[in-house]
Design an enzyme around this catalytic site. Structure first.
Site, PDB file in Angstrom:
ATOM      1  N   CYS A   1      90.721  10.180 106.185  1.00  0.00           N
ATOM      2  CA  CYS A   1      90.795   8.997 104.987  1.00  0.00           C
ATOM      3  C   CYS A   1      90.034   9.481 103.176  1.00  0.00           C
ATOM      4  O   CYS A   1      88.816   8.414 104.065  1.00  0.00           O
ATOM      5  CB  CYS A   1      90.670   8.491 104.910  1.00  0.00           C
ATOM      6  SG  CYS A   1      91.282   7.616 106.633  1.00  0.00           S
ATOM      7  N   GLU A   2      90.360   9.914 102.395  1.00  0.00           N
ATOM      8  CA  GLU A   2      89.603   9.926 101.290  1.00  0.00           C
ATOM      9  C   GLU A   2      91.005  10.582 100.323  1.00  0.00           C
ATOM     10  O   GLU A   2      91.218  11.674 100.891  1.00  0.00           O
ATOM     11  CB  GLU A   2      88.435  10.865 101.575  1.00  0.00           C
ATOM     12  CG  GLU A   2      88.020  11.693 100.593  1.00  0.00           C
ATOM     13  CD  GLU A   2      86.520  10.332 100.619  1.00  0.00           C
ATOM     14  OE1 GLU A   2      86.907  10.118  99.673  1.00  0.00           O
ATOM     15  OE2 GLU A   2      86.425   9.578 101.374  1.00  0.00           O
TER      16      GLU A   2
ATOM     17  N   GLU B   1      73.386  40.488  97.514  1.00  0.00           N
ATOM     18  CA  GLU B   1      72.800  39.500  98.348  1.00  0.00           C
ATOM     19  C   GLU B   1      74.566  39.127  98.500  1.00  0.00           C
ATOM     20  O   GLU B   1      74.646  37.453  97.988  1.00  0.00           O
ATOM     21  CB  GLU B   1      71.877  38.473  98.213  1.00  0.00           C
ATOM     22  CG  GLU B   1      70.551  38.527  98.367  1.00  0.00           C
ATOM     23  CD  GLU B   1      69.816  37.564  98.197  1.00  0.00           C
ATOM     24  OE1 GLU B   1      68.435  38.069  98.914  1.00  0.00           O
ATOM     25  OE2 GLU B   1      69.866  36.506  97.401  1.00  0.00           O
ATOM     26  N   PRO B   2      75.617  39.691  98.500  1.00  0.00           N
ATOM     27  CA  PRO B   2      77.203  39.254  98.825  1.00  0.00           C
ATOM     28  C   PRO B   2      77.158  38.253  99.748  1.00  0.00           C
ATOM     29  O   PRO B   2      76.711  38.719 100.869  1.00  0.00           O
ATOM     30  CB  PRO B   2      77.539  40.996  98.604  1.00  0.00           C
ATOM     31  CG  PRO B   2      76.937  41.834  99.195  1.00  0.00           C
ATOM     32  CD  PRO B   2      75.497  41.239  99.157  1.00  0.00           C
TER      33      PRO B   2
HETATM   34  C1  LIG Z   1      74.845  31.506  98.172  1.00  0.00           C
HETATM   35  C2  LIG Z   1      73.627  32.365  97.820  1.00  0.00           C
HETATM   36  C3  LIG Z   1      73.657  34.418  97.447  1.00  0.00           C
HETATM   37  C4  LIG Z   1      75.035  34.646  97.783  1.00  0.00           C
HETATM   38  O1  LIG Z   1      76.092  33.540  97.233  1.00  0.00           O
HETATM   39  P1  LIG Z   1      77.591  34.786  96.963  1.00  0.00           P
HETATM   40  O2  LIG Z   1      78.669  34.090  95.486  1.00  0.00           O
HETATM   41  O3  LIG Z   1      78.172  34.402  97.957  1.00  0.00           O
HETATM   42  O4  LIG Z   1      77.590  35.717  96.611  1.00  0.00           O
HETATM   43  C5  LIG Z   1      72.808  35.230  97.313  1.00  0.00           C
HETATM   44  N1  LIG Z   1      71.686  34.634  97.248  1.00  0.00           N
HETATM   45  C6  LIG Z   1      71.497  33.401  97.337  1.00  0.00           C
HETATM   46  C7  LIG Z   1      69.830  33.790  96.981  1.00  0.00           C
HETATM   47  C8  LIG Z   1      72.402  32.248  97.317  1.00  0.00           C
HETATM   48  O5  LIG Z   1      72.028  31.307  97.401  1.00  0.00           O
END
Ligand SMILES: *Cc1c(COP(=O)(O)O)cnc(C)c1O
Length: 444
Positions: A359-360, A288-289
């Site tokens: 504004c921070e 899951e990139p």
């Molecule tokens: C955020 C997340 C990703 C993606 O992470 P990256 O660091 O953007 O690759 C994949 N899987 C899950 C479950 C996440 O929470």
């Protein structure tokens, strides 16, 4: 510095074959500019490596990194699957005509409405996170007479070497079922006993912006320990192992990411080894990139405004955006590199600090950066802003959200319009009560 954007004959930064100065003039600033060819290149590195290794796989783009209709169209063109973590992200995917069977839903607190929408559209898989969700999902499936493929999200107790705030794979986490204390097994038994739920396998995500493969390898081993046990005791054979995202990218010269190919090769080789030694079939491998698909494909262009020199201390250079379009420096002390886009070939003369306009005091984009002689009106291009930039953008100080442009093959196209002030107040309603008097304020 090694960024994929050249300087053209005018000495200007060029993105996807287009002069950054022209883009700023045409669309205004702050402006997110994605070179789509880089998105495709990143996606293909993952997909082609899996393909060449001859395993079943899915590369699911984690759309929280940057979700928009155009982006999801590109993800689909590249054969990616899709992770969504909310009804809003699912809705965007539906608007982009993303194939529903390739959509996976995440979240540690999915609402009934979110789950109902996922079931109604018949998405490919729900990554179940907790016991409440198992019950809620079973209820919905019973009511609608449907079934659902699920993965169980587990925490393997692996610490990825990264910033604490984005550590999600350790035991003390709001996400998933713990493998070591038996809750994952309990969840497995509960889900596996339901004829409405098909437990395809396990999911883990050990963190983000990870530069090594050893954390992933340890996670694979840990998952297989449990799967081996469940195979022996319950005769369960996993079909899918989802190893999450988290592959690191270059923000500054200090970052030394691995080629994307290396992560896939390491994962595949370890999964194959484990499966073979435990006499299990090699499962499908899903990843899951998010960041590594879109992060380095984008540059944010700002216009420089006020310059405040405090002799002997610091020179503050302010841009026309900040934590509203890039929250990561304030949230994670994230570091970025940048160039002055209209003076990309000028010699660097001095060190300055780049401030946002919120504004921070914490609204600083870059604390120390070397720049040429600069002036208001110059354009600053910040690299690697493609992930968790626009998607985390917000309305603090009532700044309208920036525009997003895609460039590819020398053509540019607006894919998210800049917000107007009218957009900002669109949902504001007049207050109809004035200390004892009911106004005839009209709200339409
Ligand atoms: C955020 C997340 C990703 C993606 O992470 P990256 O660091 O953007 O690759 C994949 N899987 C899950 C479950 C996440 O929470």
């Amino acid at each position: 510095m090694d960024y994929p954007f050249p300087t053209n004959q005018h000495g200007h930064l060029e993105i996807g074959g287009i002069d950054a100065v022209d883009l700023a003039q045409k669309y205004g600033t702050p402006l997110f500019v994605y070179d789509v060819s880089i998105i495709r290149k990143n996606a293909r590195a993952f997909v082609e490596t899996f393909r060449s290794l001859g395993v079943k796989y899915q590369v699911a783009y984690a759309s929280k990194a940057f979700s928009s209709v155009a982006m999801l169209q590109v993800a689909n063109q590249e054969g990616l699957s899709l992770d969504v973590v909310s009804q809003g992200e699912l809705y965007t995917a539906i608007q982009a005509d993303f194939p529903v069977e390739k959509i996976h839903m995440h979240g540690n607190n999915k609402s009934r409405e979110e789950l109902e929408m996922a079931v109604q559209y018949g998405i490919g898989c729900i990554v179940v996170d907790n016991f409440y969700e198992i019950e809620l999902l079973k209820e919905i499936l019973q009511e609608t007479n449907r079934s659902m493929e699920i993965l169980l999200r587990v925490t393997p107790g692996i610490e990825a070497h990264t910033h604490d705030y984005i550590l999600t794979g350790n035991e003390d986490s709001k996400f998933g079922f713990d493998l070591s204390n038996g809750q994952a097994e309990q969840a497995f038994l509960l889900a596996n006993a339901s004829p409405l739920l098909h437990v395809k396998g396990l999911h883990c995500h050990i963190g983000s912006q990870i530069f090594e493969t050893d954390g992933f390898i340890m996670a694979v081993r840990r998952l297989f320990e449990s799967l081996h046990q469940w195979n022996q005791v319950y005769d369960y054979t996993p079909e899918v192992l989802n190893l999450g995202g988290g592959f690191g990218i270059r923000y500054t010269a200090e970052d030394e990411p691995l080629p994307l190919v290396d992560y896939v090769e390491a994962l595949v080789s370890e999964v194959k080894q484990q499966a073979e030694s435990l006499r299990l079939p090699v499962p499908e491998i899903w990843i899951e990139p998010g960041r590594s698909i879109v992060g380095n494909a984008c540059v944010t262009i700002y216009t420089l405004g006020s310059i405040k020199n405090i002799p002997g201390i610091r020179k503050y250079v302010s841009v026309d955006g900040g934590m509203t379009d890039n929250l990561r420096p304030a949230l994670y002390q994230a570091k970025y590199q940048a160039v002055v886009a209209n003076k990309a070939n000028h010699d660097l003369k001095e060190q300055v600090s780049v401030a946002g306009k919120c504004c921070e005091s914490g609204d600083m984009l870059i604390w120390d950066i070397d720049v040429p002689d600069i002036n208001h009106g110059d354009l600053l291009a910040v690299f690697s802003t493609g992930a968790y930039g626009y998607s985390m953008s917000n309305h603090y100080n009532r700044f309208p959200k920036a525009a997003v442009v895609f460039v590819e093959d020398g053509r540019d196209q607006l894919v998210i319009k800049r917000e107007s002030y009218k957009d900002l107040t669109r949902n504001d309603l007049q207050y109809a009560y004035n200390g004892g008097v009911l106004n005839e304020a009209s709200n339409n």
